[in-house]
Scaffold this active site. Structure first.
Site, PDB file in Angstrom:
ATOM      1  N   PRO A  95      18.934 -58.068 -81.647  1.00 52.36           N
ATOM      2  CA  PRO A  95      17.968 -59.173 -81.673  1.00 52.36           C
ATOM      3  C   PRO A  95      17.151 -59.166 -82.969  1.00 52.36           C
ATOM      4  O   PRO A  95      16.780 -58.091 -83.459  1.00 52.36           O
ATOM      5  CB  PRO A  95      17.077 -58.920 -80.456  1.00 52.36           C
ATOM      6  CG  PRO A  95      17.375 -57.529 -80.010  1.00 52.36           C
ATOM      7  CD  PRO A  95      18.713 -57.135 -80.552  1.00 52.36           C
ATOM      8  N   GLY A  99      12.510 -54.974 -83.575  1.00 47.62           N
ATOM      9  CA  GLY A  99      12.267 -53.542 -83.787  1.00 47.62           C
ATOM     10  C   GLY A  99      13.528 -52.703 -83.693  1.00 47.62           C
ATOM     11  O   GLY A  99      13.466 -51.482 -83.655  1.00 47.62           O
ATOM     12  N   LEU A 100      14.700 -53.360 -83.668  1.00 46.86           N
ATOM     13  CA  LEU A 100      15.946 -52.594 -83.578  1.00 46.86           C
ATOM     14  C   LEU A 100      16.699 -52.578 -84.917  1.00 46.86           C
ATOM     15  O   LEU A 100      17.875 -52.224 -84.971  1.00 46.86           O
ATOM     16  CB  LEU A 100      16.848 -53.157 -82.473  1.00 46.86           C
ATOM     17  CG  LEU A 100      16.334 -53.011 -81.037  1.00 46.86           C
ATOM     18  CD1 LEU A 100      17.332 -53.566 -80.040  1.00 46.86           C
ATOM     19  CD2 LEU A 100      16.055 -51.558 -80.699  1.00 46.86           C
ATOM     20  N   GLY A 101      16.022 -52.951 -85.977  1.00 48.49           N
ATOM     21  CA  GLY A 101      16.603 -52.791 -87.307  1.00 48.49           C
ATOM     22  C   GLY A 101      17.635 -53.835 -87.676  1.00 48.49           C
ATOM     23  O   GLY A 101      18.538 -53.575 -88.478  1.00 48.49           O
ATOM     24  N   SER A 102      17.493 -55.051 -87.137  1.00 47.99           N
ATOM     25  CA  SER A 102      18.505 -56.077 -87.371  1.00 47.99           C
ATOM     26  C   SER A 102      18.731 -56.358 -88.870  1.00 47.99           C
ATOM     27  O   SER A 102      19.871 -56.402 -89.331  1.00 47.99           O
ATOM     28  CB  SER A 102      18.101 -57.336 -86.591  1.00 47.99           C
ATOM     29  OG  SER A 102      18.223 -58.477 -87.344  1.00 47.99           O
ATOM     30  N   ALA A 104      18.118 -54.479 -91.558  1.00 44.03           N
ATOM     31  CA  ALA A 104      18.734 -53.346 -92.273  1.00 44.03           C
ATOM     32  C   ALA A 104      20.196 -53.181 -91.858  1.00 44.03           C
ATOM     33  O   ALA A 104      21.043 -52.808 -92.682  1.00 44.03           O
ATOM     34  CB  ALA A 104      17.949 -52.062 -92.001  1.00 44.03           C
ATOM     35  N   ALA A 105      20.509 -53.474 -90.591  1.00 41.43           N
ATOM     36  CA  ALA A 105      21.897 -53.327 -90.132  1.00 41.43           C
ATOM     37  C   ALA A 105      22.782 -54.397 -90.763  1.00 41.43           C
ATOM     38  O   ALA A 105      23.905 -54.114 -91.204  1.00 41.43           O
ATOM     39  CB  ALA A 105      21.963 -53.408 -88.611  1.00 41.43           C
ATOM     40  N   ASP A 146      14.082 -47.508 -91.758  1.00 42.56           N
ATOM     41  CA  ASP A 146      15.157 -48.324 -91.166  1.00 42.56           C
ATOM     42  C   ASP A 146      16.454 -48.204 -91.964  1.00 42.56           C
ATOM     43  O   ASP A 146      17.518 -47.934 -91.408  1.00 42.56           O
ATOM     44  CB  ASP A 146      14.755 -49.809 -91.125  1.00 42.56           C
ATOM     45  CG  ASP A 146      13.907 -50.141 -89.918  1.00 42.56           C
ATOM     46  OD1 ASP A 146      13.281 -49.212 -89.374  1.00 42.56           O
ATOM     47  OD2 ASP A 146      13.857 -51.329 -89.527  1.00 42.56           O
TER      48      ASP A 146
HETATM   49  O1  PMV Z   1       9.996 -53.270 -86.404  1.00 41.67           O
HETATM   50  P1  PMV Z   1      10.792 -52.229 -87.069  1.00 41.67           P
HETATM   51  O2  PMV Z   1      11.546 -51.325 -86.175  1.00 41.67           O
HETATM   52  O3  PMV Z   1      11.557 -52.656 -88.242  1.00 41.67           O
HETATM   53  O4  PMV Z   1       9.661 -51.206 -87.490  1.00 41.67           O
HETATM   54  C1  PMV Z   1       9.274 -50.870 -88.693  1.00 41.67           C
HETATM   55  C2  PMV Z   1       8.525 -49.603 -88.581  1.00 41.67           C
HETATM   56  C3  PMV Z   1       7.174 -49.629 -89.255  1.00 41.67           C
HETATM   57  O5  PMV Z   1       6.765 -48.258 -89.292  1.00 41.67           O
HETATM   58  C4  PMV Z   1       6.177 -50.411 -88.455  1.00 41.67           C
HETATM   59  C5  PMV Z   1       7.261 -50.176 -90.664  1.00 41.67           C
HETATM   60  C6  PMV Z   1       8.038 -49.318 -91.644  1.00 41.67           C
HETATM   61  O6  PMV Z   1       8.362 -49.823 -92.720  1.00 41.67           O
HETATM   62  O7  PMV Z   1       8.287 -48.136 -91.371  1.00 41.67           O
END
Ligand code: PMV
Length: 318
Positions: A95, A99-102, A104-105, A146
């Site tokens: 999604p 917060g699951l790294g979409s 970067a993936a 990420d």
């Molecule tokens: O929302 P995500 O999983 O991409 O979280 C990023 C994590 C943070 O610590 C909030 C930001 C970061 O760059 O590390």
């Protein structure tokens, strides 16, 4: 036709504080992934983002478009100046803004697919640094966690500016990952934490210190084969993240539901304000926890096992 994939990820401990130099722990989640295919077609280099219903020629996309950026940066890294006539198709089950790294993936899968298309090798460290440059477009000050966990595909213990380390997981453990269904761009939560830190640096430095200490203790528990102790640390970390102002009623209610369902700890994961939360479960409790999360409004629950990585501990030397 070339196909490449990259997994999603979750942050187990230390989100937000990791932007300010404290350690954090993240693991890949292979139940969700981004997939990229490249087919030689002749003509233009066309990008098709299926989930976003978007098709465009690379030449039409601006430099700050994240997909165009990873394509261009990877081509530069491969010393390929002229793009071949090809169609690059992106599909993802991760999604967006959850917060699951979409982001970067998707970037990692694109870099891997392009390297394979040109019959070349790009090592994980190179891919990670290309993806990091693109992560800056998603939000200005990414910690780098990420891109690291996704490009290396291993559990990582990450502290900004330090060599990236993986760690042993002698006793695997189970997590439930539940989605609030609320998209929450990381950039906004990270920006709000920055403003709050600037307004009250003493308070926020001490919150970050508490997160860093929790991440250190968590690593020690995982490495010594005592993952059962992680539940309490998750619940403590969630309380600190609430104080930081990055939780929301929906995340809090999923955390409470998981605990009522029998999880031994739960917390938000990633940027917060929506997105996903995680709960520590066992083979015995996972069914009840899953039910409780769905009843409390979770859009989707993924059950995953965190297990050993079998790699050199210092990933920058890998
Ligand atoms: O929302 P995500 O999983 O991409 O979280 C990023 C994590 C943070 O610590 C909030 C930001 C970061 O760059 O590390």
């Amino acid at each position: 036709m070339i196909t490449a994939t990259a997994p999603g990820k979750i942050i187990l401990f230390g989100e937000h504080a990791v932007v300010y130099g404290r350690p954090a722990i993240a693991v890949p989640v292979t139940q969700v992934s981004a997939q990229v295919t490249i087919t030689e077609t002749g003509g233009d280099f066309v990008i098709e983002a299926r989930d976003q219903n978007r098709t465009a020629r690379l030449s039409e996309l601006p430099d700050d478009d994240p997909i165009a950026a990873i394509v261009r940066k990877t081509l530069t890294a491969l010393d390929e100046t002229a793009t071949a006539g090809a169609t690059l198709i992106i599909q993802s089950t991760i999604p967006i803004a959850g917060g699951l790294g979409s982001g970067a993936a998707v970037s990692t899968a694109i870099a891997r697919a392009l390297a394979a298309f040109y019959k070349r090798e790009l090592d994980a460290a190179t891919i990670s640094s290309l993806v990091y440059e693109v992560e800056k477009l998603h939000h200005g000050t990414p910690s780098g966690i990420d891109n690291t966990v996704i490009a290396f595909g291993k559990p990582v213990y990450f502290a900004r500016g330090q060599p990236i380390e993986t760690f042993n997981v002698p006793t695997p453990f189970r997590l439930a990952i539940a989605d609030t269904g609320i998209p929450s761009p990381t950039k906004i939560a990270v920006g709000d934490v920055r403003a709050a830190w600037q307004a009250d640096p003493a308070k926020y430095e001490s919150l970050f210190d508490r997160c860093g200490e929790i991440a250190r203790q968590a690593r020690a528990l995982i490495e010594s084969g005592q993952p059962d102790g992680l539940g309490r640390l998750m619940t403590d970390n969630h309380a600190v993240l609430r104080e930081m102002g990055v939780s929301c009623p929906e995340l809090d209610s999923l955390v409470e539901a998981a605990m009522r369902g029998g999880a031994s700890g739960a917390k938000l994961s990633g940027g917060g304000r929506g997105g996903n939360m995680i709960a520590l479960v066992t083979a015995t409790s996972e069914g009840c926890v899953r039910e409780a999360l769905l009843r409390a409004g979770a859009r989707r629950v993924i059950l995953t096992t965190v297990k050993a990585s079998n790699v050199k501990r210092d990933l920058s030397l890998a």
